[in-house]
Write a protein that holds these residues in place. Structure first.
Motif, short mmCIF file in Angstrom:
data_model
loop_
_atom_site.label_atom_id
_atom_site.label_comp_id
_atom_site.label_asym_id
_atom_site.label_seq_id
_atom_site.Cartn_x
_atom_site.Cartn_y
_atom_site.Cartn_z
N ARG A 233 0.83 -1.21 0.00
CA ARG A 233 0.00 0.00 0.00
C ARG A 233 0.87 1.27 0.00
O ARG A 233 0.57 2.24 -0.70
CB ARG A 233 -0.91 0.00 1.24
N LEU A 234 1.95 1.23 0.76
CA LEU A 234 2.82 2.40 0.82
C LEU A 234 3.55 2.61 -0.50
O LEU A 234 3.73 3.76 -0.95
CB LEU A 234 3.83 2.23 1.96
N PHE A 235 3.97 1.53 -1.15
CA PHE A 235 4.60 1.68 -2.46
C PHE A 235 3.60 2.23 -3.48
O PHE A 235 3.97 3.03 -4.35
CB PHE A 235 5.17 0.34 -2.95
N ALA A 236 2.34 1.82 -3.38
CA ALA A 236 1.33 2.35 -4.28
C ALA A 236 1.15 3.84 -4.08
O ALA A 236 1.04 4.62 -5.04
CB ALA A 236 0.00 1.62 -4.07
N GLU A 237 1.15 4.27 -2.82
CA GLU A 237 1.06 5.71 -2.53
C GLU A 237 2.30 6.44 -3.03
O GLU A 237 2.21 7.54 -3.58
CB GLU A 237 0.89 5.92 -1.03
N ALA A 238 3.47 5.82 -2.86
CA ALA A 238 4.71 6.44 -3.32
C ALA A 238 4.73 6.60 -4.83
O ALA A 238 5.38 7.50 -5.36
CB ALA A 238 5.91 5.60 -2.87
N GLY A 239 3.99 5.74 -5.53
CA GLY A 239 3.91 5.84 -6.98
C GLY A 239 3.24 7.12 -7.44
O GLY A 239 3.31 7.46 -8.63
N ARG A 240 2.61 7.85 -6.52
CA ARG A 240 1.96 9.11 -6.84
C ARG A 240 2.81 10.31 -6.44
O ARG A 240 2.32 11.45 -6.40
CB ARG A 240 0.60 9.18 -6.15
N ASP A 241 4.09 10.08 -6.16
CA ASP A 241 4.96 11.17 -5.71
C ASP A 241 5.01 12.33 -6.70
O ASP A 241 5.07 13.50 -6.30
CB ASP A 241 6.38 10.65 -5.46
N ASP A 242 5.02 12.01 -7.98
CA ASP A 242 5.10 13.09 -8.98
C ASP A 242 3.89 14.01 -8.90
O ASP A 242 4.01 15.23 -9.14
CB ASP A 242 5.22 12.52 -10.39
N GLU A 243 2.74 13.45 -8.54
CA GLU A 243 1.53 14.27 -8.40
C GLU A 243 1.61 15.17 -7.16
O GLU A 243 1.09 16.29 -7.16
CB GLU A 243 0.30 13.38 -8.28
N ARG A 244 2.26 14.69 -6.13
CA ARG A 244 2.33 15.44 -4.88
C ARG A 244 3.46 16.47 -4.86
O ARG A 244 3.42 17.43 -4.11
CB ARG A 244 2.57 14.49 -3.70
N SER A 245 4.48 16.22 -5.65
CA SER A 245 5.68 17.04 -5.56
C SER A 245 5.39 18.50 -5.91
O SER A 245 4.82 18.79 -6.96
CB SER A 245 6.77 16.49 -6.49
N PRO A 246 5.81 19.42 -5.05
CA PRO A 246 5.59 20.84 -5.33
C PRO A 246 6.68 21.42 -6.23
O PRO A 246 6.69 22.62 -6.49
CB PRO A 246 5.66 21.47 -3.93
N GLY A 247 7.58 20.58 -6.70
CA GLY A 247 8.69 21.06 -7.52
C GLY A 247 9.99 21.00 -6.74
O GLY A 247 10.01 20.70 -5.55
N ARG A 248 11.07 21.29 -7.41
CA ARG A 248 12.39 21.20 -6.78
C ARG A 248 12.59 22.38 -5.83
O ARG A 248 12.29 23.53 -6.17
CB ARG A 248 13.49 21.21 -7.84
N PRO A 249 13.08 22.10 -4.62
CA PRO A 249 13.36 23.19 -3.69
C PRO A 249 14.45 24.10 -4.26
O PRO A 249 15.26 23.70 -5.08
CB PRO A 249 13.86 22.46 -2.43
N ALA A 250 14.47 25.32 -3.79
CA ALA A 250 15.51 26.26 -4.21
C ALA A 250 16.87 25.75 -3.77
O ALA A 250 16.99 25.11 -2.70
CB ALA A 250 15.25 27.62 -3.60
N PRO A 251 17.90 25.98 -4.56
CA PRO A 251 19.25 25.50 -4.20
C PRO A 251 19.71 26.01 -2.83
O PRO A 251 20.53 25.37 -2.18
CB PRO A 251 20.13 26.05 -5.32
N THR A 252 19.19 27.15 -2.42
CA THR A 252 19.60 27.74 -1.13
C THR A 252 18.75 27.25 0.04
O THR A 252 19.00 27.63 1.18
CB THR A 252 19.50 29.27 -1.21
N ALA A 253 17.75 26.41 -0.22
CA ALA A 253 16.86 25.94 0.84
C ALA A 253 17.63 25.10 1.86
O ALA A 253 18.49 24.29 1.50
CB ALA A 253 15.72 25.12 0.26
N THR A 254 17.32 25.30 3.12
CA THR A 254 17.94 24.49 4.17
C THR A 254 17.31 23.10 4.18
O THR A 254 16.26 22.86 3.57
CB THR A 254 17.73 25.14 5.55
N ALA A 255 17.94 22.19 4.91
CA ALA A 255 17.39 20.83 5.03
C ALA A 255 15.99 20.88 5.63
O ALA A 255 15.09 20.15 5.20
CB ALA A 255 18.31 19.97 5.87
N GLN A 256 15.78 21.74 6.63
CA GLN A 256 14.46 21.85 7.24
C GLN A 256 13.44 22.38 6.26
O GLN A 256 12.31 21.88 6.18
CB GLN A 256 14.52 22.76 8.47
N GLU A 257 13.82 23.38 5.47
CA GLU A 257 12.90 23.95 4.48
C GLU A 257 12.54 22.92 3.43
O GLU A 257 11.38 22.83 3.00
CB GLU A 257 13.52 25.19 3.85
#
Length: 223
Positions: A16-40
């Motif tokens: 079930r978790l792998f099935a949910e992970a298969g939707r990562d592209d739909e959830r992804s907000p895009g690549r973080p900024a290069p200057t983003a911290t690990a927490q951000e």
């Protein structure tokens, strides 16, 4: 003999978790900024699973079964898919404990729930926070470590726990094909740093390194 991985409750959860992970592209907000911290980055990607592959999970299970470590350390819990494989192997070994760490509070809460659902709550400690802080207090000897958090932090995390690695300990660096793993790979592939290391062709690659320990300097060398 049936393994814990084939227990219907555990298998159904992982699937079930792998099935949910298969939707990562739909959830992804895009690549973080290069200057983003690990927490951000963690906050931005708190809905993205970023799991290991199923074959990578099988490999982790096999390595833990073979090595029979008393202490397993994981950097980068996410939603707990890789942790389930580690915990299943510890359960089947009959010895050991997994300590894993995750920066996202959202992921920590959900991962803990997944581990409880699988019946692994007593086998895993999930630490919340920066791995460079949380893993500083984990006791050794560490028999197996999985490094699967932010790639530029894999080498600092390894250096942090290195003095607690058991002789012959296995260290697995996930996503070894990523350019951001370059410094890590250069380090573990240099025999002078105390590892025998090999790249294993699973999905985005796993670097499997065996800690042999650094040889003491030869008296009079370089004189």
């Amino acid at each position: 003999m049936t393994t814990t991985l084939h227990d219907p409750a555990v298998r159904d959860l992982i699937d079930r978790l792998f099935a949910e992970a298969g939707r990562d592209d739909e959830r992804s907000p895009g690549r973080p900024a290069p200057t983003a911290t690990a927490q951000e980055r963690s906050d931005l990607l708190e809905d993205v699973y970023m799991p290991i592959s199923a074959r990578g999970g099988d490999l982790l299970y096999a390595l833990v079964r073979a090595a029979r470590p008393q202490t397993v350390v994981e950097f980068g819990t996410s939603y707990g898919i890789s942790t389930l494989y580690l915990a299943a192997a510890v359960r089947d070994n009959g010895i050991g404990h997994v300590t894993t760490t995750e920066l996202s509070a959202t992921k920590v809460k959900v991962a803990r729930a997944h581990l409880e659902e699988a019946g692994f709550g007593d086998l895993v400690t999930v630490l919340e926070g920066d791995a460079l802080t949380t893993l500083g207090a984990v006791g050794g000897p560490v028999g197996l470590a999985l490094l699967d958090g932010w790639k530029e932090l894999c080498l600092p995390v390894l250096r942090l726990i290195e003095d607690r690695l058991a002789p012959g300990a296995l260290v697995v660096g996930d996503d070894s094909t990523f350019a951001s793993m370059g410094d890590y790979l250069a380090y573990v592939r240099d025999p002078g740093n105390g590892y025998v290391s090999i790249d294993f062709p699973v999905e985005d690659g796993m670097e499997i390194s065996c800690w042999t320990g650094r040889c003491p300097p030869v008296a009079g060398a370089g004189s």
